[in-house]
Design a protein around this motif. Sequence first.
Motif, short mmCIF file in Angstrom:
data_model
loop_
_atom_site.label_atom_id
_atom_site.label_comp_id
_atom_site.label_asym_id
_atom_site.label_seq_id
_atom_site.Cartn_x
_atom_site.Cartn_y
_atom_site.Cartn_z
N LYS A 6 0.85 -0.89 -0.21
CA LYS A 6 -0.06 0.07 0.10
C LYS A 6 1.12 1.25 -0.03
O LYS A 6 1.14 2.54 -0.82
N HIS A 7 1.65 1.51 0.72
CA HIS A 7 2.89 2.59 0.79
C HIS A 7 3.14 2.68 -0.04
O HIS A 7 3.33 3.87 -1.10
N ARG B 219 0.94 4.33 -2.82
CA ARG B 219 0.98 5.36 -3.17
C ARG B 219 2.61 6.28 -3.04
O ARG B 219 2.35 7.09 -4.14
N GLU C 1 3.32 15.70 1.09
CA GLU C 1 1.56 15.90 2.18
C GLU C 1 1.34 16.66 2.43
O GLU C 1 1.80 16.83 3.49
N ASN D 12 -6.85 10.74 0.59
CA ASN D 12 -7.26 8.84 0.03
C ASN D 12 -6.73 9.07 -1.03
O ASN D 12 -5.49 7.84 -0.61
N GLU D 13 -6.33 9.23 -1.62
CA GLU D 13 -5.88 9.47 -2.72
C GLU D 13 -4.66 10.54 -3.31
O GLU D 13 -4.82 11.57 -3.01
N PRO D 14 -3.03 10.57 -3.96
CA PRO D 14 -2.85 11.28 -3.64
C PRO D 14 -2.75 12.40 -4.40
O PRO D 14 -4.40 12.30 -5.83
#
Length: 131
Positions: free
Chosen positions: A7-8, A11, A44, A50-52
């Motif tokens: 997941k990381h 992203r 960020e 949730n999404e970049p």
Amino acid sequence: MAKGLQKHQARKDALNLLGKDLARRAKSKCETCEASGVSLSIYEVEPVPNEPDYDHCLMICETCKDQLENPKRINVHHWRCAAKGIWSEVPAVQVVSLRQLRNLSTTQDWAADALEHAYLDSEVEAWADSI
């Protein structure tokens, strides 16, 4: 644990897709302190969606990134740039600048002065207040 790592990495990959556009917007300078000729990375601005999202990201130098991620290491003189950043056309720069000026205004007269003269959209102020 492998799921979290995947997941990381996903992203990071999604953020890297924004890299060229962010570098163009930043003109290859740190978007907060305007340092040039230094290594830049994507940062960020919280709260992280949730999404970049391009509008929630900045290209910043390692000095700014380290101080944003470790507020106890803050160099108040480095953040004099926030007095200029508050007037940026990029809302994420305004949010970071506003947060830094608010933190510093309790001990730094120049920061309190910059805050007193700043005018921001209500959306930017709401974003800065959201964490």
